[in-house]
Design a protein around this motif. Structure first.
Motif, mmCIF file in Angstrom:
data_model
loop_
_atom_site.group_PDB
_atom_site.id
_atom_site.type_symbol
_atom_site.label_atom_id
_atom_site.label_comp_id
_atom_site.label_asym_id
_atom_site.label_seq_id
_atom_site.Cartn_x
_atom_site.Cartn_y
_atom_site.Cartn_z
ATOM 1 N N LYS A 222 0.937 -1.260 0.243
ATOM 2 C CA LYS A 222 -0.043 -0.077 -0.355
ATOM 3 C C LYS A 222 0.540 1.430 -0.272
ATOM 4 N N PRO A 223 0.155 2.545 -0.951
ATOM 5 C CA PRO A 223 1.831 3.208 -0.919
ATOM 6 C C PRO A 223 1.031 4.198 0.671
ATOM 7 N N THR A 224 2.344 4.722 1.422
ATOM 8 C CA THR A 224 2.835 5.336 2.256
ATOM 9 C C THR A 224 1.687 6.467 2.304
ATOM 10 N N LEU A 225 1.413 6.995 3.770
ATOM 11 C CA LEU A 225 0.520 8.280 3.568
ATOM 12 C C LEU A 225 1.613 9.464 3.617
ATOM 13 N N ALA A 226 2.785 9.441 3.320
ATOM 14 C CA ALA A 226 3.324 10.568 2.330
ATOM 15 C C ALA A 226 3.811 10.907 1.683
ATOM 16 N N SER A 227 3.668 9.489 0.648
ATOM 17 C CA SER A 227 3.458 9.435 -0.682
ATOM 18 C C SER A 227 2.087 9.739 -1.088
ATOM 19 N N LYS A 228 1.388 9.341 -0.800
ATOM 20 C CA LYS A 228 0.002 9.943 -0.880
ATOM 21 C C LYS A 228 -0.449 11.957 -0.692
ATOM 22 N N LYS A 229 -0.089 12.329 0.129
ATOM 23 C CA LYS A 229 0.366 13.866 0.219
ATOM 24 C C LYS A 229 1.130 14.609 -1.068
ATOM 25 N N ARG A 230 2.088 13.168 -1.060
ATOM 26 C CA ARG A 230 3.261 14.678 -2.323
ATOM 27 C C ARG A 230 2.147 14.279 -3.744
ATOM 28 N N ARG A 231 1.802 13.092 -3.481
ATOM 29 C CA ARG A 231 1.090 12.888 -4.770
ATOM 30 C C ARG A 231 -0.831 14.289 -4.986
ATOM 31 N N LEU A 232 -0.751 14.662 -4.035
ATOM 32 C CA LEU A 232 -1.989 15.389 -3.881
ATOM 33 C C LEU A 232 -1.565 16.338 -4.372
ATOM 34 N N ASP A 233 -0.704 16.962 -3.300
ATOM 35 C CA ASP A 233 0.212 18.694 -3.328
ATOM 36 C C ASP A 233 0.811 18.614 -5.136
ATOM 37 N N GLU A 234 1.427 17.760 -5.979
ATOM 38 C CA GLU A 234 2.077 17.923 -6.695
ATOM 39 C C GLU A 234 0.796 18.123 -7.774
ATOM 40 N N LYS A 235 -0.222 17.277 -8.284
ATOM 41 C CA LYS A 235 -2.132 17.686 -8.479
ATOM 42 C C LYS A 235 -2.113 18.900 -8.157
ATOM 43 N N SER A 236 -2.213 19.059 -7.431
ATOM 44 C CA SER A 236 -2.559 20.314 -7.125
ATOM 45 C C SER A 236 -1.864 21.846 -7.012
ATOM 46 N N ASN A 237 -0.921 21.504 -8.068
ATOM 47 C CA ASN A 237 0.412 22.004 -7.829
ATOM 48 C C ASN A 237 -0.091 22.095 -9.578
ATOM 49 N N ARG A 238 0.105 21.258 -10.008
ATOM 50 C CA ARG A 238 -0.030 21.120 -11.420
ATOM 51 C C ARG A 238 -1.184 21.995 -11.835
ATOM 52 N N ALA A 239 -2.253 21.935 -11.525
ATOM 53 C CA ALA A 239 -3.241 22.720 -11.091
ATOM 54 C C ALA A 239 -3.723 23.709 -11.637
ATOM 55 N N SER A 240 -3.435 24.378 -10.253
ATOM 56 C CA SER A 240 -2.530 25.722 -10.032
ATOM 57 C C SER A 240 -2.398 25.968 -11.745
ATOM 58 N N ILE A 241 -1.151 25.919 -12.284
ATOM 59 C CA ILE A 241 0.135 25.935 -13.513
ATOM 60 C C ILE A 241 -1.206 25.944 -14.449
ATOM 61 N N LYS A 242 -1.908 25.297 -14.997
ATOM 62 C CA LYS A 242 -2.404 24.807 -15.723
ATOM 63 C C LYS A 242 -3.171 26.057 -16.156
ATOM 64 N N LYS A 243 -4.071 26.150 -14.583
ATOM 65 C CA LYS A 243 -4.984 27.394 -14.206
ATOM 66 C C LYS A 243 -4.376 28.410 -14.374
ATOM 67 N N GLY A 244 -3.704 28.834 -14.723
ATOM 68 C CA GLY A 244 -2.609 30.513 -14.507
ATOM 69 C C GLY A 244 -2.458 30.199 -16.278
ATOM 70 N N ARG A 245 -2.231 29.720 -16.773
ATOM 71 C CA ARG A 245 -2.827 29.507 -18.867
ATOM 72 C C ARG A 245 -3.676 29.963 -19.291
ATOM 73 N N GLY A 246 -4.968 29.687 -18.671
ATOM 74 C CA GLY A 246 -6.251 30.799 -18.944
ATOM 75 C C GLY A 246 -6.096 31.734 -19.718
ATOM 76 N N LYS A 247 -6.612 32.667 -20.252
ATOM 77 C CA LYS A 247 -7.290 33.775 -19.648
ATOM 78 C C LYS A 247 -7.597 34.821 -18.643
ATOM 79 N N PRO A 248 -7.438 35.967 -18.058
ATOM 80 C CA PRO A 248 -7.431 36.394 -17.326
ATOM 81 C C PRO A 248 -8.538 37.275 -17.407
ATOM 82 N N SER A 249 -9.270 37.419 -16.521
ATOM 83 C CA SER A 249 -10.855 37.563 -15.911
ATOM 84 C C SER A 249 -10.727 38.728 -15.421
ATOM 85 N N PHE A 250 -11.551 39.109 -15.849
ATOM 86 C CA PHE A 250 -11.932 40.796 -15.576
ATOM 87 C C PHE A 250 -13.252 41.058 -14.310
ATOM 88 N N ASP A 251 -13.012 40.254 -13.320
ATOM 89 C CA ASP A 251 -13.568 40.134 -12.158
ATOM 90 C C ASP A 251 -13.050 41.452 -11.349
#
Length: 141
Positions: free
Chosen positions: A112-141
């Motif tokens: 089974k994956p360790t707790l630390a490896s699960k946390k690293r995976r989720l942190d990397e996923k959220s980091n990658r999501a923020s990188i991709k979100k920053g590529r979009g057009k800027p919103s004028f809110d």
């Protein structure tokens, strides 16, 4: 007849190998039409005393389409122009198959994956999501 040593523990009696020579296709010119150079090697795995049940079953499974319904492995060698080289090639292919079957596969243990490896995976996923979100057009809110 002398025995052939395949591995440290497996010896095959020479009389168990049945070799016949058949007409070959491919290179050789007129020689192909005159001389039967292809070697057909037959080895009865099902009745050979050289193997225990585990090696026998693995060998039969690894043989695939080369295995007949009677438990005989048929190897046809026609790569070379001479009987001697085709005979040696067929024998070496059979011995390589037997050596492969003699190796006991290592059993895989599920982990089974360790707790630390699960946390690293989720942190990397959220980091990658923020990188991709920053590529979009800027919103004028």
């Amino acid at each position: 007849m002398p025995a052939i040593q395949v591995t440290n523990r497996i010896f095959i009696d020479e009389s168990e190998l049945d070799e016949s020579f058949i007409a070959s296709s491919g290179p050789g010119g007129q020689n192909v039409n005159k001389v039967a150079t292809a070697c057909q090697l037959r080895f009865d795995v099902a009745h050979s005393p050289a193997f225990n049940d585990h090696v026998r079953s693995r060998l039969m499974a690894l043989s695939g389409s080369r295995l007949t319904l009677d438990g005989v492995i048929v190897i046809t060698a026609r790569q070379f122009r001479t009987q001697e080289r085709n005979r040696a090639d067929a024998r070496e292919r059979l011995f390589a198959l037997i050596r492969e079957a003699a190796i006991v596969p290592i059993a895989r243990r599920a982990t089974k994956p360790t707790l630390a490896s699960k946390k690293r995976r989720l942190d990397e996923k959220s980091n990658r999501a923020s990188i991709k979100k920053g590529r979009g057009k800027p919103s004028f809110d």
